[in-house]
Design a protein around this motif. Sequence first.
Motif, PDB file in Angstrom:
ATOM      1  N   SER A   3       0.836  -1.190   0.000  1.00  0.00           N
ATOM      2  CA  SER A   3       0.000   0.000   0.000  1.00  0.00           C
ATOM      3  C   SER A   3       0.872   1.242   0.000  1.00  0.00           C
ATOM      4  CB  SER A   3      -0.891   0.001   1.253  1.00  0.00           C
ATOM      5  OG  SER A   3      -0.098  -0.079   2.405  1.00  0.00           O
ATOM      6  N   ASN A  50      -2.838   4.309   7.261  1.00  0.00           N
ATOM      7  CA  ASN A  50      -4.256   4.678   7.195  1.00  0.00           C
ATOM      8  C   ASN A  50      -5.141   3.585   7.794  1.00  0.00           C
ATOM      9  OD1 ASN A  50      -3.754   7.139   5.992  1.00  0.00           O
ATOM     10  ND2 ASN A  50      -3.991   6.360   3.900  1.00  0.00           N
ATOM     11  N   SER A  60     -13.683   3.834   7.797  1.00  0.00           N
ATOM     12  CA  SER A  60     -13.057   3.102   6.704  1.00  0.00           C
ATOM     13  C   SER A  60     -11.684   3.679   6.362  1.00  0.00           C
ATOM     14  CB  SER A  60     -13.950   3.148   5.463  1.00  0.00           C
ATOM     15  OG  SER A  60     -14.014   4.479   4.955  1.00  0.00           O
ATOM     16  N   ARG A  61     -10.836   2.836   5.751  1.00  0.00           N
ATOM     17  CA  ARG A  61      -9.510   3.298   5.334  1.00  0.00           C
ATOM     18  C   ARG A  61      -9.624   4.371   4.267  1.00  0.00           C
ATOM     19  NH1 ARG A  61      -6.029   2.911   1.347  1.00  0.00           N
ATOM     20  NH2 ARG A  61      -7.516   1.717   0.102  1.00  0.00           N
ATOM     21  N   ASN A  62     -10.597   4.235   3.362  1.00  0.00           N
ATOM     22  CA  ASN A  62     -10.767   5.226   2.302  1.00  0.00           C
ATOM     23  C   ASN A  62     -11.077   6.606   2.863  1.00  0.00           C
ATOM     24  OD1 ASN A  62     -10.283   3.340   0.292  1.00  0.00           O
ATOM     25  ND2 ASN A  62     -12.460   2.836   0.019  1.00  0.00           N
ATOM     26  N   MET A  63     -11.837   6.646   3.953  1.00  0.00           N
ATOM     27  CA  MET A  63     -12.160   7.929   4.575  1.00  0.00           C
ATOM     28  C   MET A  63     -10.905   8.586   5.140  1.00  0.00           C
ATOM     29  SD  MET A  63     -15.122   8.682   7.399  1.00  0.00           S
ATOM     30  CE  MET A  63     -15.555  10.371   7.853  1.00  0.00           C
ATOM     31  N   HIS A  65      -7.813   8.043   4.103  1.00  0.00           N
ATOM     32  CA  HIS A  65      -6.987   8.420   2.949  1.00  0.00           C
ATOM     33  C   HIS A  65      -7.484   9.734   2.337  1.00  0.00           C
ATOM     34  CE1 HIS A  65      -4.604   7.908  -0.722  1.00  0.00           C
ATOM     35  NE2 HIS A  65      -5.706   8.156  -1.416  1.00  0.00           N
ATOM     36  N   LYS A  66      -8.809   9.849   2.178  1.00  0.00           N
ATOM     37  CA  LYS A  66      -9.381  11.026   1.529  1.00  0.00           C
ATOM     38  C   LYS A  66      -9.078  12.294   2.307  1.00  0.00           C
ATOM     39  CE  LYS A  66     -13.834  13.108   0.284  1.00  0.00           C
ATOM     40  NZ  LYS A  66     -15.301  12.882   0.192  1.00  0.00           N
TER      41      LYS A  66
END
Length: 363
Positions: A3, A50, A60-63, A65-66
């Motif tokens: 990642s 993250n 979430s990981r995406n949150m 990251h964003k």
Amino acid sequence: MPSPVAVPIVLTDDEREQLLAWSRRPSSAQALAARSRIVLACAEHPADTNVQVADRLGVSRNMIHKWRNRFASHRLDGLVDEPRPGRPRTIADADVERVITATLETSPKDATHWSTRSMAAHVGLSQTAISRIWRAFGLQPHRQDTWKLSKDPQFIDKVRDVVGLYLNPPERAVVLCVDEKSQIQALDRTAPILPMMPGTPERATHDYVRAGTSSLYAALNLATGKVIGSLHARTRAIEFKKFLVTLDQQVPAGLDVHVVLDNASTHKTPAIKRWLTAHPRFVLHFTPTSSSWLNLVERWFAELTTKKLQRGTHRSVRELNTDIRQWIETWNDDPKPYVWTKTADQILDSIARYCGRINDSGH
């Protein structure tokens, strides 16, 4: 595939102060408060990935990251929602903050809570603007819910015991959720009920005549959904012992009986303890104090109330008892068992989060 390396976050003193204010102030939008906590967590633990930050915050990981990347690119401005297409806003951010702060932190002099009209007069905006702001932030000053936290020192142990019984009932045993619905009133309206017609609901007089009371002991079978009921004039230990005898007669002799019930004093008298000693197949599981939601028979009582008692009319206790017995028979003809889904850990985590929210609210 490895990642990507998370963008490092280093905060200035002013940025940290603003992020802390956004994350803690009751008037802050929940989305902005959550984003602020994400950036603060990334700065506090710069070596964490993250995924690790997401696990710590429960998102979430995406949150992660964003909003980490948005802050790294645009700093504090990156956390604010981007403007959307359409008509330009006519209400400034300062006005919105003023309305939210006043709604959450003050009350009018002549009332317990704000209305759209009183708030509009207070801050100098239109009533429509107040309504839109409240809807956007999920504020409803006219509503009030009830809540209560159990003070039982054995709360955690009792929750795990009862929920464990629901999710993993023992073999060769029956699980019964038992409680009494006391003081059920036999009520008759002072005038006949007018039937429903097209465009007109059923109508009843607001006043009524009391004809006495009855009390119902009920045992809900966890597996089948069937109910064993017994009606009495009172709810003393004598009546509870009679109900235990009824259960003993109706449950097959080869099965153990696990009973979920509350902490009423009538359930713990010496006479009851002697009866339980003489009938060792009965095992009592007490719910925590102030935790009736943990007893599934309470859900069945709600069905009885809304479907039969709330709008029913009875001229005598005998008529009331007959109606309740018939309703139980109808229920048992096509029983619908309630399925418990939450684990004890999920319940305890939910209560812990709620306690954290009310502690941070400043009340």
